[in-house]
Design a protein around this motif. Structure first.
Motif, PDB file in Angstrom:
ATOM      1  N   ASP A  99      73.177 -37.239   9.957  1.00 16.86           N
ATOM      2  CA  ASP A  99      74.300 -37.536   9.066  1.00 16.86           C
ATOM      3  C   ASP A  99      75.124 -38.713   9.591  1.00 16.86           C
ATOM      4  O   ASP A  99      75.498 -39.614   8.824  1.00 16.86           O
ATOM      5  CB  ASP A  99      75.195 -36.298   8.905  1.00 16.86           C
ATOM      6  N   ASP A 100      75.403 -38.721  10.899  1.00 17.02           N
ATOM      7  CA  ASP A 100      76.184 -39.821  11.461  1.00 17.02           C
ATOM      8  C   ASP A 100      75.419 -41.140  11.402  1.00 17.02           C
ATOM      9  O   ASP A 100      76.008 -42.206  11.164  1.00 17.02           O
ATOM     10  CB  ASP A 100      76.577 -39.510  12.913  1.00 17.02           C
ATOM     11  N   LYS A 138      75.653 -42.379   7.861  1.00 13.55           N
ATOM     12  CA  LYS A 138      77.003 -42.888   7.598  1.00 13.55           C
ATOM     13  C   LYS A 138      77.204 -44.249   8.247  1.00 13.55           C
ATOM     14  O   LYS A 138      77.827 -45.142   7.666  1.00 13.55           O
ATOM     15  CB  LYS A 138      78.048 -41.898   8.133  1.00 13.55           C
TER      16      LYS A 138
END
Length: 350
Positions: free
Chosen positions: A271-272, A275
């Motif tokens: 997820d990071d 992002k």
């Protein structure tokens, strides 16, 4: 001192200088012209050894150049009491140990700090001497050989293993590489280091204990790519070049990592990473990926949408996913090292 990314091109100069020196300086009759060829035949394996010792492709090539120069200068005094290969390894070991005196160990970003957040400023790059760098497979791995030996060689140049080696004292490092990677006997290593068998066995025991405590050393070793991994790489290239975050979501392991030397910032978690690509990393949109091979792993030269170099990506794969994206941004030196042109679609360096 700044090192040239094309130090390999000096090989022909060393060979020519070596041959000329032998003619002038006294190899046995009938051996003139042979020493340079005999020395050059060991260049790839010596480069692999020096890379494992030093953690830098550029320093490894410098060390091998110095080894070759010392060898041909002393060739007329080489009496054949040991094999030429053992003699060259003794010289290379001494060169590496000299080079490591007083130097700090090289590292990966994850060796220096906890993972960053997407909002962490990228900061300023740290000096090249901070980092373990990538190396092209063809510089350090033999093109043919026993499959078992090839597998060991590939495992022993992966970035995680090089990182683990850097935790060892230099002589322990040499002992472990010679014993565990190159399968030398304890007596052979003792002779090379001017030490005793008991001292070698003690150093190996301590080195094994240090590596056993390292998560890096325990990482899944690389294997030849199978059809499923080849398909995974094709999907990765397609998704990355289209900058399709949904497609990349399906390809990245949920605990995958992203690192970008010379910056200390690194991220853990799919997820990071996604992002970051949507935010600070949005300059990667429109990239072109050119396949290369590095550290026994699949890798790519990454070009920006405008065709200029962006990074050398080295990927780790496991369980049908990409588990690590190691991006090295020193393109001025790394692209020539990997034979990549400095513009997408351009001619490779001579």
């Amino acid at each position: 001192m700044k090192r040239s990314a094309t130090s390999r091109s000096a090989a022909s100069d060393v060979a020519a200088e070596s041959a000329a020196a032998v003619v002038d300086g006294g190899a046995p009759d009938g051996a003139q012209g042979e020493p340079a060829d005999r020395l050059e035949a060991h260049r790839t394996e010596l480069t692999g050894y020096c890379y494992r010792m030093l953690g830098s492709a550029f320093e490894a090539e410098d060390a091998v150049q110095e080894t070759m120069v010392r060898a041909w200068r002393s060739y007329d005094r080489f009496e054949g009491r040991a094999s030429l290969r053992s003699w060259l390894y003794r010289i290379a070991t001494n060169v590496c140990l000299d080079q490591l005196k007083g130097s700090r160990r090289r590292a990966r970003p994850m060796d220096l700090a906890s993972p960053s957040s997407v909002d962490t400023p990228i900061g300023t790059g740290l000096p090249e001497t901070t980092w373990i760098g990538p190396v092209p497979d063809q510089r350090v791995l033999a093109s043919a050989g026993d499959p078992a030996e090839t597998a060991v060689a590939r495992e022993s140049v992966r970035l995680a293993f090089i990182s683990a080696l850097q935790r060892l004292a230099p002589r322990q490092r040499a002992v472990l590489i010679l014993r565990e990677v190159l399968s030398w006997s304890a007596s052979e290593v003792a002779e090379l280091l001017g030490s005793s068998v008991a001292s070698v066995n003690s150093a190996l025991q301590r080195a094994r204990a240090t590596l056993a405590a390292s998560a890096d050393a325990a990482e899944e070793p690389p294997r030849p790519l199978d059809d499923a991994q080849e398909a995974l790489l094709r999907r990765y290239v397609d998704a990355f070049e289209r900058f399709d975050m949904d497609a990349l979501t399906a390809l990245l392991h949920e605990d995958s990592t992203l690192s970008m030397p010379p910056y200390a910032l690194w991220l853990r978690g799919r997820d990071d990473i996604l992002k970051w690509l949507r935010g600070p990393g949005c300059g990667c949109a429109g990239s072109h990926l050119v396949p290369v091979a590095a550290n026994g792993r699949p890798a790519f030269g990454q070009y920006r949408a405008d065709g200029l170099p962006w990074a050398v990506q080295v990927l780790d794969l496991a369980d049908g996913r990409v588990t690590a994206l190691n991006s090295f941004l020193d393109t001025e030196r790394l692209f020539p090292l990997f034979g990549l042109p400095l513009r997408y679609g351009g001619s490779p360096p001579s």
